[in-house]
Design a protein around this motif. Sequence first.
Motif, PDB file in Angstrom:
ATOM      1  N   ASP A 261      -8.195  96.354   0.759  1.00  0.00           N
ATOM      2  CA  ASP A 261      -8.258  96.266   2.220  1.00  0.00           C
ATOM      3  C   ASP A 261      -6.852  96.265   2.819  1.00  0.00           C
ATOM      4  O   ASP A 261      -6.577  96.983   3.789  1.00  0.00           O
ATOM      5  CB  ASP A 261      -9.017  95.012   2.633  1.00  0.00           C
ATOM      6  CG  ASP A 261      -9.199  94.923   4.132  1.00  0.00           C
ATOM      7  OD1 ASP A 261      -9.617  95.927   4.744  1.00  0.00           O
ATOM      8  OD2 ASP A 261      -8.916  93.845   4.685  1.00  0.00           O
TER       9      ASP A 261
ATOM     10  N   ASP B  93     -16.386 100.551   0.755  1.00  0.00           N
ATOM     11  CA  ASP B  93     -17.762 100.896   1.117  1.00  0.00           C
ATOM     12  C   ASP B  93     -18.715 100.658  -0.046  1.00  0.00           C
ATOM     13  O   ASP B  93     -19.815 100.130   0.143  1.00  0.00           O
ATOM     14  CB  ASP B  93     -17.858 102.356   1.565  1.00  0.00           C
ATOM     15  CG  ASP B  93     -17.228 102.604   2.925  1.00  0.00           C
ATOM     16  OD1 ASP B  93     -16.916 101.623   3.631  1.00  0.00           O
ATOM     17  OD2 ASP B  93     -17.026 103.792   3.270  1.00  0.00           O
TER      18      ASP B  93
ATOM     19  N   SER C 145     -18.365  98.555  -2.476  1.00  0.00           N
ATOM     20  CA  SER C 145     -18.524  97.112  -2.700  1.00  0.00           C
ATOM     21  C   SER C 145     -19.489  96.508  -1.688  1.00  0.00           C
ATOM     22  O   SER C 145     -20.260  95.614  -2.015  1.00  0.00           O
ATOM     23  CB  SER C 145     -17.175  96.410  -2.649  1.00  0.00           C
ATOM     24  OG  SER C 145     -16.670  96.378  -1.340  1.00  0.00           O
ATOM     25  N   ARG C 146     -19.447  96.995  -0.457  1.00  0.00           N
ATOM     26  CA  ARG C 146     -20.379  96.502   0.566  1.00  0.00           C
ATOM     27  C   ARG C 146     -21.808  96.899   0.232  1.00  0.00           C
ATOM     28  O   ARG C 146     -22.733  96.110   0.420  1.00  0.00           O
ATOM     29  CB  ARG C 146     -19.985  97.037   1.945  1.00  0.00           C
ATOM     30  CG  ARG C 146     -18.751  96.399   2.500  1.00  0.00           C
ATOM     31  CD  ARG C 146     -18.438  96.883   3.909  1.00  0.00           C
ATOM     32  NE  ARG C 146     -17.082  96.523   4.261  1.00  0.00           N
ATOM     33  CZ  ARG C 146     -16.100  97.387   4.455  1.00  0.00           C
ATOM     34  NH1 ARG C 146     -16.311  98.694   4.351  1.00  0.00           N
ATOM     35  NH2 ARG C 146     -14.892  96.969   4.757  1.00  0.00           N
ATOM     36  N   GLU C 147     -21.990  98.112  -0.259  1.00  0.00           N
ATOM     37  CA  GLU C 147     -23.326  98.582  -0.631  1.00  0.00           C
ATOM     38  C   GLU C 147     -23.907  97.727  -1.756  1.00  0.00           C
ATOM     39  O   GLU C 147     -25.089  97.404  -1.749  1.00  0.00           O
ATOM     40  CB  GLU C 147     -23.279 100.042  -1.070  1.00  0.00           C
ATOM     41  CG  GLU C 147     -23.003 101.023   0.029  1.00  0.00           C
ATOM     42  CD  GLU C 147     -22.748 102.441  -0.476  1.00  0.00           C
ATOM     43  OE1 GLU C 147     -22.864 102.675  -1.698  1.00  0.00           O
ATOM     44  OE2 GLU C 147     -22.431 103.310   0.355  1.00  0.00           O
TER      45      GLU C 147
ATOM     46  N   SER D   2     -23.195  94.647  -2.498  1.00  0.00           N
ATOM     47  CA  SER D   2     -23.404  93.246  -2.131  1.00  0.00           C
ATOM     48  C   SER D   2     -24.642  93.053  -1.262  1.00  0.00           C
ATOM     49  O   SER D   2     -25.046  91.937  -1.009  1.00  0.00           O
ATOM     50  CB  SER D   2     -22.175  92.689  -1.435  1.00  0.00           C
ATOM     51  OG  SER D   2     -21.969  93.315  -0.180  1.00  0.00           O
ATOM     52  N   GLN D   3     -25.232  94.124  -0.793  1.00  0.00           N
ATOM     53  CA  GLN D   3     -26.410  94.008   0.076  1.00  0.00           C
ATOM     54  C   GLN D   3     -27.681  93.936  -0.713  1.00  0.00           C
ATOM     55  O   GLN D   3     -27.928  94.220  -1.743  1.00  0.00           O
ATOM     56  CB  GLN D   3     -26.484  95.193   1.035  1.00  0.00           C
ATOM     57  CG  GLN D   3     -25.387  95.169   2.036  1.00  0.00           C
ATOM     58  CD  GLN D   3     -25.426  96.363   2.991  1.00  0.00           C
ATOM     59  OE1 GLN D   3     -26.235  97.275   2.850  1.00  0.00           O
ATOM     60  NE2 GLN D   3     -24.543  96.356   3.954  1.00  0.00           N
TER      61      GLN D   3
END
Length: 53
Positions: free
Chosen positions: A11, A46, A48-50, A52-53
Motif C-alpha cells: 500500500d 485487490d 487480498s481484499r477478494e 478476505s471477503q
Amino acid sequence: MIGVEHLAIHDSHRRIHLKLLDTPSLPPARKALIRREIDQATTILDRSREQSQ
C-alpha cells in the motif's frame, strides 16, 4: 506468498508511486515503469481484499 503483514508495504509502495507520477519532468519511460509498479501493487491489494471477503 504474500501475507497480511506485507500489505502495508504494498500500500505504501503504491501511494509513493502515485505521488511520483505527478512529477511533470519525468521522462515517458520512467512514467511507464511507475505505472507498472502501481498496477502490480494494486493487483496484490485487490486480490487480498477478494480473499478476505
